[in-house]
Design an enzyme around this catalytic site. Sequence first.
Site, PDB file in Angstrom:
ATOM      1  N   ASN A  10      -8.488  60.865 -20.554  1.00  0.00           N
ATOM      2  CA  ASN A  10      -9.503  59.940 -20.054  1.00  0.00           C
ATOM      3  C   ASN A  10     -10.853  60.583 -20.336  1.00  0.00           C
ATOM      4  O   ASN A  10     -11.289  61.490 -19.615  1.00  0.00           O
ATOM      5  CB  ASN A  10      -9.311  59.689 -18.555  1.00  0.00           C
ATOM      6  CG  ASN A  10     -10.246  58.617 -18.019  1.00  0.00           C
ATOM      7  OD1 ASN A  10     -11.059  58.055 -18.755  1.00  0.00           O
ATOM      8  ND2 ASN A  10     -10.145  58.330 -16.736  1.00  0.00           N
ATOM      9  N   LYS A  17     -10.936  64.363 -18.894  1.00  0.00           N
ATOM     10  CA  LYS A  17      -9.876  64.622 -17.933  1.00  0.00           C
ATOM     11  C   LYS A  17      -8.542  64.394 -18.636  1.00  0.00           C
ATOM     12  O   LYS A  17      -8.336  63.352 -19.248  1.00  0.00           O
ATOM     13  CB  LYS A  17     -10.013  63.703 -16.722  1.00  0.00           C
ATOM     14  CG  LYS A  17     -11.303  63.921 -15.952  1.00  0.00           C
ATOM     15  CD  LYS A  17     -11.438  62.954 -14.788  1.00  0.00           C
ATOM     16  CE  LYS A  17     -12.748  63.158 -14.045  1.00  0.00           C
ATOM     17  NZ  LYS A  17     -12.920  62.221 -12.917  1.00  0.00           N
ATOM     18  N   ARG A  84      -6.676  56.448 -22.266  1.00  0.00           N
ATOM     19  CA  ARG A  84      -7.136  55.283 -21.514  1.00  0.00           C
ATOM     20  C   ARG A  84      -8.419  54.811 -22.170  1.00  0.00           C
ATOM     21  O   ARG A  84      -9.390  55.542 -22.275  1.00  0.00           O
ATOM     22  CB  ARG A  84      -7.429  55.651 -20.060  1.00  0.00           C
ATOM     23  CG  ARG A  84      -8.079  54.513 -19.261  1.00  0.00           C
ATOM     24  CD  ARG A  84      -8.371  54.939 -17.830  1.00  0.00           C
ATOM     25  NE  ARG A  84      -9.094  53.891 -17.110  1.00  0.00           N
ATOM     26  CZ  ARG A  84     -10.397  53.909 -16.868  1.00  0.00           C
ATOM     27  NH1 ARG A  84     -11.144  54.914 -17.312  1.00  0.00           N
ATOM     28  NH2 ARG A  84     -10.957  52.934 -16.190  1.00  0.00           N
ATOM     29  N   ASP A 141      -7.758  49.017 -20.443  1.00  0.00           N
ATOM     30  CA  ASP A 141      -7.977  48.586 -19.068  1.00  0.00           C
ATOM     31  C   ASP A 141      -8.188  47.084 -18.957  1.00  0.00           C
ATOM     32  O   ASP A 141      -8.067  46.523 -17.869  1.00  0.00           O
ATOM     33  CB  ASP A 141      -9.188  49.317 -18.497  1.00  0.00           C
ATOM     34  CG  ASP A 141      -8.850  50.091 -17.235  1.00  0.00           C
ATOM     35  OD1 ASP A 141      -7.686  50.028 -16.796  1.00  0.00           O
ATOM     36  OD2 ASP A 141      -9.748  50.740 -16.680  1.00  0.00           O
ATOM     37  N   HIS A 199      -7.871  47.171  -5.876  1.00  0.00           N
ATOM     38  CA  HIS A 199      -8.060  48.516  -6.424  1.00  0.00           C
ATOM     39  C   HIS A 199      -9.421  48.989  -5.922  1.00  0.00           C
ATOM     40  O   HIS A 199     -10.465  48.567  -6.428  1.00  0.00           O
ATOM     41  CB  HIS A 199      -8.017  48.498  -7.950  1.00  0.00           C
ATOM     42  CG  HIS A 199      -8.226  49.857  -8.556  1.00  0.00           C
ATOM     43  ND1 HIS A 199      -7.205  50.575  -9.137  1.00  0.00           N
ATOM     44  CD2 HIS A 199      -9.330  50.634  -8.646  1.00  0.00           C
ATOM     45  CE1 HIS A 199      -7.675  51.730  -9.570  1.00  0.00           C
ATOM     46  NE2 HIS A 199      -8.977  51.790  -9.275  1.00  0.00           N
ATOM     47  N   LEU A 200      -9.392  49.854  -4.911  1.00  0.00           N
ATOM     48  CA  LEU A 200     -10.622  50.262  -4.243  1.00  0.00           C
ATOM     49  C   LEU A 200     -10.858  51.749  -4.439  1.00  0.00           C
ATOM     50  O   LEU A 200     -10.110  52.588  -3.917  1.00  0.00           O
ATOM     51  CB  LEU A 200     -10.553  49.939  -2.740  1.00  0.00           C
ATOM     52  CG  LEU A 200     -10.227  48.483  -2.377  1.00  0.00           C
ATOM     53  CD1 LEU A 200     -10.176  48.318  -0.869  1.00  0.00           C
ATOM     54  CD2 LEU A 200     -11.226  47.518  -3.000  1.00  0.00           C
ATOM     55  N   GLY A 203     -15.024  52.859  -8.485  1.00  0.00           N
ATOM     56  CA  GLY A 203     -15.022  51.543  -9.109  1.00  0.00           C
ATOM     57  C   GLY A 203     -14.041  50.688  -8.336  1.00  0.00           C
ATOM     58  O   GLY A 203     -12.983  51.175  -7.918  1.00  0.00           O
ATOM     59  N   GLY A 319      -8.617  52.548  -1.120  1.00  0.00           N
ATOM     60  CA  GLY A 319      -7.540  51.679  -0.659  1.00  0.00           C
ATOM     61  C   GLY A 319      -6.375  52.444  -0.077  1.00  0.00           C
ATOM     62  O   GLY A 319      -5.739  52.005   0.892  1.00  0.00           O
TER      63      GLY A 319
END
Length: 366
Positions: A10, A17, A84, A141, A199-200, A203, A319
Amino acid sequence: MTQALVLVVNAGSSSIKAAVFDGELTERLRIEAQGIGQTGALRLGDAPPVRLDLPDHQTAFRAILDGLQQKGIAGADLTAAAHRVVHGGPNLAETTTITPAVRSAIAEAQPLAPLHNPHHLGAIDALASLMPDLPQVAAFDTGFHRSTPKVARRYALPDRAETAALRRYGFHGISYESLVQNFPQTTGADLPRRLLALHLGNGASLCAILEGQSVATTMGFSPLGGLTMGTRAGEIDAGAVLHLVRDMGLEEAQTLLHHESGLLGLSGLTADMRQLAETDTTAARFAREHFCYWITRQAGSMIAAMGGLDGIVFTGGIGENDSEVREKVLANLRWAGNIPNWIILAAEEKHIVRQALALLKDPARP
């Protein structure tokens, strides 16, 4: 080593990463190159970062490969590198092997994700230069949202060349697709027909998932839209954006909307929800309230897109870990009935590895 090892990547503007997973989807090692283009550092696993000169992505990847070697993982042990990629543009949706044509399509999508795709390409090119025989795979994504209907994707703009690429693409698709595929195994329940997925994290977005497919999502043309986020403004009138551009100039307005807004802008303190929860100030409390309000307000739109609601699932750092946010959102949605809800740990990297290994096993797989 006899078992397949995949390097998941990523890449951002100043960091890469990465993690190594084996064929059983077990994480073997996590590694990160930080401060690329500045005073850099390399972090191996849980060890403290070691300072290194990392002027560019290629140097950073060389340091990553050297770090893997130190931990007993040679370049020859890697089966593939799986990236990604934030934006697949209008044509790339499925996880795919990176060929010259695919690389060109990712490059063509750069204007759609100028803060992301150029750095993904930098990582792809750097690794190709260092390990030209290593297969590389891209997961997008935006891909999961390919199923949204045209009426949900299209902005009310005239059909012209200048507007051809302007549509609601949606993001966090890798997270949502992983959630859908793993739902029965993770929860012990069947996938609800009408599922609201949240998705919290720094972002944040919502997704309306009808019979396993995305039919609406809060992010649109870019990851800037939708919910209040860590540093992104989220929902804002296009007229307000034009006003900012006129008053501040394009670059300053872009910086404001992407990096100085959201929880950080509202609180004047931080983008970290954990720190805000521990801070007893009016601004900190308001920032958290704003976050929850816009989640539940836009949740109504997602529920309408599905024609109802059968389940709610939370994922992402906030989340999964912020019980107060979850309780507030669920309380705000009581009007929808007594809806079952779950927490599912985000597993984007494992999902990318699973798809990469399946693709390499069967190159003809769509």
